[in-house]
Design a protein around this motif. Structure first.
Motif, PDB file in Angstrom:
ATOM      1  N   PRO A  15     -16.505 -67.906  46.057  1.00  0.00           N
ATOM      2  CA  PRO A  15     -16.619 -68.101  47.505  1.00  0.00           C
ATOM      3  C   PRO A  15     -16.073 -69.441  47.977  1.00  0.00           C
ATOM      4  O   PRO A  15     -16.017 -69.694  49.179  1.00  0.00           O
ATOM      5  CB  PRO A  15     -18.133 -68.035  47.740  1.00  0.00           C
ATOM      6  N   TYR A  16     -15.665 -70.301  47.053  1.00  0.00           N
ATOM      7  CA  TYR A  16     -15.223 -71.645  47.405  1.00  0.00           C
ATOM      8  C   TYR A  16     -13.722 -71.731  47.640  1.00  0.00           C
ATOM      9  O   TYR A  16     -13.212 -72.783  48.003  1.00  0.00           O
ATOM     10  CB  TYR A  16     -15.682 -72.644  46.334  1.00  0.00           C
ATOM     11  N   GLY A  17     -13.008 -70.644  47.398  1.00  0.00           N
ATOM     12  CA  GLY A  17     -11.598 -70.566  47.749  1.00  0.00           C
ATOM     13  C   GLY A  17     -10.599 -71.025  46.714  1.00  0.00           C
ATOM     14  O   GLY A  17      -9.514 -70.501  46.639  1.00  0.00           O
ATOM     15  N   SER A  18     -10.953 -72.015  45.914  1.00  0.00           N
ATOM     16  CA  SER A  18      -9.993 -72.500  44.930  1.00  0.00           C
ATOM     17  C   SER A  18     -10.718 -72.904  43.651  1.00  0.00           C
ATOM     18  O   SER A  18     -11.922 -73.143  43.652  1.00  0.00           O
ATOM     19  CB  SER A  18      -9.228 -73.707  45.478  1.00  0.00           C
ATOM     20  N   ALA A  19      -9.938 -73.005  42.586  1.00  0.00           N
ATOM     21  CA  ALA A  19     -10.501 -73.416  41.299  1.00  0.00           C
ATOM     22  C   ALA A  19     -10.987 -74.862  41.365  1.00  0.00           C
ATOM     23  O   ALA A  19     -12.009 -75.205  40.767  1.00  0.00           O
ATOM     24  CB  ALA A  19      -9.461 -73.238  40.190  1.00  0.00           C
ATOM     25  N   SER A  20     -10.282 -75.711  42.096  1.00  0.00           N
ATOM     26  CA  SER A  20     -10.697 -77.115  42.189  1.00  0.00           C
ATOM     27  C   SER A  20     -12.027 -77.242  42.943  1.00  0.00           C
ATOM     28  O   SER A  20     -12.894 -78.038  42.561  1.00  0.00           O
ATOM     29  CB  SER A  20      -9.619 -77.981  42.825  1.00  0.00           C
ATOM     30  N   ALA A  21     -12.199 -76.460  44.004  1.00  0.00           N
ATOM     31  CA  ALA A  21     -13.462 -76.484  44.751  1.00  0.00           C
ATOM     32  C   ALA A  21     -14.604 -75.941  43.882  1.00  0.00           C
ATOM     33  O   ALA A  21     -15.721 -76.466  43.917  1.00  0.00           O
ATOM     34  CB  ALA A  21     -13.328 -75.672  46.029  1.00  0.00           C
ATOM     35  N   LEU A  22     -14.320 -74.911  43.111  1.00  0.00           N
ATOM     36  CA  LEU A  22     -15.331 -74.352  42.208  1.00  0.00           C
ATOM     37  C   LEU A  22     -15.708 -75.370  41.140  1.00  0.00           C
ATOM     38  O   LEU A  22     -16.890 -75.566  40.850  1.00  0.00           O
ATOM     39  CB  LEU A  22     -14.817 -73.059  41.559  1.00  0.00           C
ATOM     40  N   ALA A  23     -14.722 -76.049  40.573  1.00  0.00           N
ATOM     41  CA  ALA A  23     -14.980 -77.071  39.554  1.00  0.00           C
ATOM     42  C   ALA A  23     -15.865 -78.180  40.127  1.00  0.00           C
ATOM     43  O   ALA A  23     -16.837 -78.603  39.489  1.00  0.00           O
ATOM     44  CB  ALA A  23     -13.667 -77.644  39.038  1.00  0.00           C
ATOM     45  N   LYS A  24     -15.550 -78.611  41.323  1.00  0.00           N
ATOM     46  CA  LYS A  24     -16.333 -79.668  41.969  1.00  0.00           C
ATOM     47  C   LYS A  24     -17.769 -79.208  42.175  1.00  0.00           C
ATOM     48  O   LYS A  24     -18.711 -79.947  41.918  1.00  0.00           O
ATOM     49  CB  LYS A  24     -15.687 -80.045  43.302  1.00  0.00           C
ATOM     50  N   ARG A  25     -17.931 -77.981  42.632  1.00  0.00           N
ATOM     51  CA  ARG A  25     -19.263 -77.413  42.869  1.00  0.00           C
ATOM     52  C   ARG A  25     -20.061 -77.315  41.579  1.00  0.00           C
ATOM     53  O   ARG A  25     -21.270 -77.494  41.578  1.00  0.00           O
ATOM     54  CB  ARG A  25     -19.069 -76.041  43.488  1.00  0.00           C
ATOM     55  N   MET A  26     -19.366 -77.039  40.476  1.00  0.00           N
ATOM     56  CA  MET A  26     -20.018 -76.929  39.167  1.00  0.00           C
ATOM     57  C   MET A  26     -20.321 -78.290  38.563  1.00  0.00           C
ATOM     58  O   MET A  26     -21.123 -78.395  37.646  1.00  0.00           O
ATOM     59  CB  MET A  26     -19.115 -76.171  38.188  1.00  0.00           C
ATOM     60  N   GLY A  27     -19.639 -79.324  39.041  1.00  0.00           N
ATOM     61  CA  GLY A  27     -19.834 -80.650  38.478  1.00  0.00           C
ATOM     62  C   GLY A  27     -18.986 -80.901  37.242  1.00  0.00           C
ATOM     63  O   GLY A  27     -19.336 -81.714  36.394  1.00  0.00           O
ATOM     64  N   VAL A  28     -17.864 -80.179  37.143  1.00  0.00           N
ATOM     65  CA  VAL A  28     -16.924 -80.396  36.038  1.00  0.00           C
ATOM     66  C   VAL A  28     -15.601 -80.845  36.631  1.00  0.00           C
ATOM     67  O   VAL A  28     -15.344 -80.659  37.819  1.00  0.00           O
ATOM     68  CB  VAL A  28     -16.710 -79.121  35.171  1.00  0.00           C
ATOM     69  N   LEU A  51     -21.453 -71.696  35.395  1.00  0.00           N
ATOM     70  CA  LEU A  51     -20.521 -70.957  36.247  1.00  0.00           C
ATOM     71  C   LEU A  51     -21.234 -69.781  36.912  1.00  0.00           C
ATOM     72  O   LEU A  51     -21.087 -69.544  38.113  1.00  0.00           O
ATOM     73  CB  LEU A  51     -19.335 -70.471  35.409  1.00  0.00           C
ATOM     74  N   SER A  52     -22.036 -69.084  36.134  1.00  0.00           N
ATOM     75  CA  SER A  52     -22.798 -67.954  36.642  1.00  0.00           C
ATOM     76  C   SER A  52     -23.721 -68.378  37.782  1.00  0.00           C
ATOM     77  O   SER A  52     -23.794 -67.725  38.817  1.00  0.00           O
ATOM     78  CB  SER A  52     -23.603 -67.343  35.490  1.00  0.00           C
ATOM     79  N   ARG A  53     -24.415 -69.469  37.592  1.00  0.00           N
ATOM     80  CA  ARG A  53     -25.338 -69.961  38.624  1.00  0.00           C
ATOM     81  C   ARG A  53     -24.587 -70.440  39.858  1.00  0.00           C
ATOM     82  O   ARG A  53     -25.022 -70.194  40.980  1.00  0.00           O
ATOM     83  CB  ARG A  53     -26.194 -71.081  38.058  1.00  0.00           C
ATOM     84  N   THR A  54     -23.467 -71.104  39.661  1.00  0.00           N
ATOM     85  CA  THR A  54     -22.685 -71.604  40.786  1.00  0.00           C
ATOM     86  C   THR A  54     -22.152 -70.452  41.637  1.00  0.00           C
ATOM     87  O   THR A  54     -22.152 -70.519  42.862  1.00  0.00           O
ATOM     88  CB  THR A  54     -21.520 -72.485  40.295  1.00  0.00           C
TER      89      THR A  54
END
Length: 120
Positions: A15-28, A51-54
């Motif tokens: 739902p975050y649109g990009s891999a970089s936004a997902l990585a940031k949300r995950m804290g990696v 990743l599952s929780r995010t």
């Protein structure tokens, strides 16, 4: 499922649109995620759980594309708050302690409610 299909599955529910936004949300770091994707590999269990929780999706869904709800949403929320991965037996015990209806009871209630609505 191979790594390529895994990341396609992740992209389909991100739902975050990009891999970089997902990585940031995950804290990696984006570099870490970029490397996982470039290698077409599935992350290790700890990262897979994160990743599952995010993404708010089950590990089963991320790995297979299928999701079966075995437990009520309430129990899953309680289990997700735990600092450890609860076993199936522990989840069942929590359901019993909380007095939550079984899946068949929920289906029966839904059928009764639909019949009442049809008659009204």
């Amino acid at each position: 499922m191979d790594g390529y299909k895994f990341w396609k599955q992740v992209d389909s529910v991100n739902p975050y649109g990009s891999a970089s936004a997902l990585a940031k949300r995950m804290g990696v770091t984006y570099y870490a995620m970029k490397q996982w994707r470039a290698d077409s590999r599935i992350p290790k269990a700890e990262t897979l759980l994160q990743l599952s929780r995010t993404l708010n999706k089950s590990i089963e869904f991320l790995l297979t594309g299928e999701e079966r709800h075995r437990y009520s949403d309430r129990v899953e929320r309680i289990a997700s708050r735990c600092q450890y991965a609860a076993t199936e037996t522990q989840i069942f015990m929590v359901e019993q302690i909380l007095g939550l209806p079984t899946e068949s009871e929920l289906v029966s209630k839904k059928d009764r409610d639909e019949e009442r609505s049809a008659l009204a």
